[in-house]
Design a protein around this motif. Structure first.
Motif, PDB file in Angstrom:
ATOM      1  N   SER A   1       0.811  -1.218   0.000  1.00 31.32           N
ATOM      2  CA  SER A   1       0.000   0.000   0.000  1.00 31.32           C
ATOM      3  C   SER A   1       0.844   1.268   0.000  1.00 31.32           C
ATOM      4  O   SER A   1       0.302   2.371   0.043  1.00 31.32           O
ATOM      5  CB  SER A   1      -0.938   0.001   1.211  1.00 31.32           C
ATOM      6  OG  SER A   1      -1.833  -1.084   1.158  1.00 31.32           O
ATOM      7  N   ASP A   2       2.162   1.104   0.002  1.00 29.78           N
ATOM      8  CA  ASP A   2       3.087   2.240  -0.060  1.00 29.78           C
ATOM      9  C   ASP A   2       2.868   3.214   1.101  1.00 29.78           C
ATOM     10  O   ASP A   2       2.878   4.432   0.930  1.00 29.78           O
ATOM     11  CB  ASP A   2       2.939   2.974  -1.394  1.00 29.78           C
ATOM     12  CG  ASP A   2       4.130   3.884  -1.680  1.00 29.78           C
ATOM     13  OD1 ASP A   2       5.233   3.577  -1.205  1.00 29.78           O
ATOM     14  OD2 ASP A   2       3.940   4.907  -2.370  1.00 29.78           O
ATOM     15  N   THR A   3       2.639   2.659   2.282  1.00 29.01           N
ATOM     16  CA  THR A   3       2.442   3.510   3.468  1.00 29.01           C
ATOM     17  C   THR A   3       3.483   3.230   4.554  1.00 29.01           C
ATOM     18  O   THR A   3       3.379   3.743   5.658  1.00 29.01           O
ATOM     19  CB  THR A   3       1.038   3.281   4.070  1.00 29.01           C
ATOM     20  OG1 THR A   3       0.886   1.886   4.389  1.00 29.01           O
ATOM     21  CG2 THR A   3      -0.053   3.696   3.096  1.00 29.01           C
TER      22      THR A   3
ATOM     23  N   HIS B   1       7.015   3.424   6.414  1.00 30.68           N
ATOM     24  CA  HIS B   1       8.134   4.366   6.554  1.00 30.68           C
ATOM     25  C   HIS B   1       9.017   3.878   7.708  1.00 30.68           C
ATOM     26  O   HIS B   1       8.733   4.152   8.875  1.00 30.68           O
ATOM     27  CB  HIS B   1       7.628   5.779   6.844  1.00 30.68           C
ATOM     28  CG  HIS B   1       6.594   6.256   5.869  1.00 30.68           C
ATOM     29  ND1 HIS B   1       6.914   6.761   4.631  1.00 30.68           N
ATOM     30  CD2 HIS B   1       5.230   6.273   5.952  1.00 30.68           C
ATOM     31  CE1 HIS B   1       5.799   7.098   3.987  1.00 30.68           C
ATOM     32  NE2 HIS B   1       4.761   6.809   4.767  1.00 30.68           N
TER      33      HIS B   1
ATOM     34  N   VAL C   1       3.811   2.704  10.042  1.00 34.79           N
ATOM     35  CA  VAL C   1       2.746   3.121   9.127  1.00 34.79           C
ATOM     36  C   VAL C   1       2.084   4.420   9.569  1.00 34.79           C
ATOM     37  O   VAL C   1       2.015   5.390   8.816  1.00 34.79           O
ATOM     38  CB  VAL C   1       1.688   2.012   8.969  1.00 34.79           C
ATOM     39  CG1 VAL C   1       0.483   2.518   8.167  1.00 34.79           C
ATOM     40  CG2 VAL C   1       2.292   0.806   8.266  1.00 34.79           C
TER      41      VAL C   1
ATOM     42  N   THR D   1      -5.302   1.813   6.581  1.00 31.48           N
ATOM     43  CA  THR D   1      -4.370   2.431   5.629  1.00 31.48           C
ATOM     44  C   THR D   1      -4.171   1.591   4.372  1.00 31.48           C
ATOM     45  O   THR D   1      -3.581   2.061   3.404  1.00 31.48           O
ATOM     46  CB  THR D   1      -2.987   2.642   6.287  1.00 31.48           C
ATOM     47  OG1 THR D   1      -2.422   1.363   6.635  1.00 31.48           O
ATOM     48  CG2 THR D   1      -3.109   3.501   7.538  1.00 31.48           C
TER      49      THR D   1
END
Length: 367
Positions: free
Chosen positions: A160-162, A164, A236, A255
């Motif tokens: 989901s590219d969330t 970090h 996230v 998310t």
């Protein structure tokens, strides 16, 4: 007498120890170091479970409720035993209160919370009449499903590219004091200390030789799983949101968004919670019923299922007027005044008493 296998015990313990952390998080006040607090709490949880197992081995065939009367006599032992029964009921009420806090704020905002609580307790009552063996089979069926779907959720979160990873640094941003405060007493009592309830179930396990292995492995798996959930929440949603949100892991699943096609999966996490809450509440009430049965010297547990369940339902619908009050009591009052004395102080004192008693007995017979 109903018996369960070691894998069924393992499954029930993992589902029990995960409990409400699948929604509410664990050691969130430690911020980025929450996962470190979880690992420390897990290590201490392994040690305290070894103590419980020693006490169980020292009292073969007896449950927690019977340990204290046996060694301390009825005038001291029976009141202590009743305290544990009342604590099981109280924790069952807190489990129902969690539903009151969660369901209206998530998937059923227009449904009165007491309706959900009543329906849930009715399912628990049905399970109690079915018995421990049936629920043990249900546990070994649901645990793999929960774990497989959790792995799938983790994969979807990463897609989901969330994520970090920089949110994890610095690891100990709030200092060791915050880690210690999140470990003692809440971290080591909530979840891990509560497993003292399984001392009411250990005599029902078929293979007693594998009891220690099953128990410690369940505690370790649960701790690692909870630590992983905390790490995911931090990387996230960030440490600040994780520490301040009442439902951090519920926010985590929201998310997930892949191509605007795979999203809005928050209901799955609520269903996860309902599953783990079911098993945890069943254990609470089952152990309370068994304790009442032992203390009242009655062989028919069915007579006490309805009264005990009604007490738990009353507690669950009346113990707190609001969500913040429920959380504050669970974080600042209960761990210090109820859980720590019952889960740590009294078992350790009983352990010391048994050691002294054995030493004196050995000395008398050696002279």
């Amino acid at each position: 007498m109903q018996k369960i296998s070691n894998f069924q015990l393992f499954s029930l313990m993992v589902l029990y120890e995960i409990g409400s952390t699948i929604i509410f998080g664990f050691a969130a006040e430690a911020g980025r170091a929450a996962w470190i607090s979880v690992l420390i709490s897990t290590f201490i949880g392994l040690l305290i479970n070894l103590l419980y197992l020693y006490l169980s081995k020292a009292n073969p065939g007896l449950t927690l409720i019977e340990w204290f009367p046996k060694h301390l006599g009825k005038w001291i032992g029976f009141p202590i035993a009743w305290f544990y029964v009342l604590e099981f009921m109280y924790d069952g009420g807190r489990g129902l209160q969690d539903l009151k806090l969660l369901i209206p704020n998530t998937i059923l905002p227009r449904t009165p919370s007491f309706i959900v609580q009543i329906l849930f307790i009715l399912v628990i009552v049905y399970a109690l009449y079915a018995g421990l063996e049936i629920i043990g089979r249900l546990g070994e069926l649901f645990l793999p499903i929960i774990l497989i779907l959790s792995v799938l959720e983790i994969i979807l979160i990463f897609f989901s590219d969330t994520v970090h990873f920089q949110y994890l640094k610095p690891f100990i941003d709030k200092g060791f004091k915050n880690i210690f405060n999140s470990v003692v007493p809440l971290g080591i009592t909530q979840t891990f200390g509560q497993t003292i309830e399984f001392s009411m179930i250990w005599p029902e396990v078929k293979d007693q030789n594998k009891l220690i292995k099953s128990t410690l492995l369940a505690t370790l798996v649960s701790g690692l799983f909870i630590a992983l959930l905390d790490i995911l929440a931090i990387i996230v949603v960030g440490a600040t949101t994780f520490s301040r949100s009442n439902l951090p892991l519920y926010r985590l699943i929201r998310t997930i968004s892949i191509g605007k096609f795979i999203e809005n999966l928050d209901a799955i996490n609520v269903l996860f919670f309902l599953t783990t809450a079911f098993f945890k509440l069943f254990i609470h009430i089952f152990c309370a019923i068994k304790g009442v049965q032992k203390l009242l010297y009655t062989s028919n547990k069915n007579k006490t299922i309805i009264p005990v369940s009604l007490i738990v339902l009353y507690l669950g619908t009346n113990m707190a007027s609001s969500g913040p009050e429920h959380i504050e009591v669970g974080v600042k009052i209960v761990p210090y005044n109820l859980w720590f004395p019952l889960f740590y102080v009294l078992p350790i004192l009983l352990f010391v008493f048994i050691l002294i008693k054995k030493a004196l007995h050995k000395k008398v017979f050696s002279t």
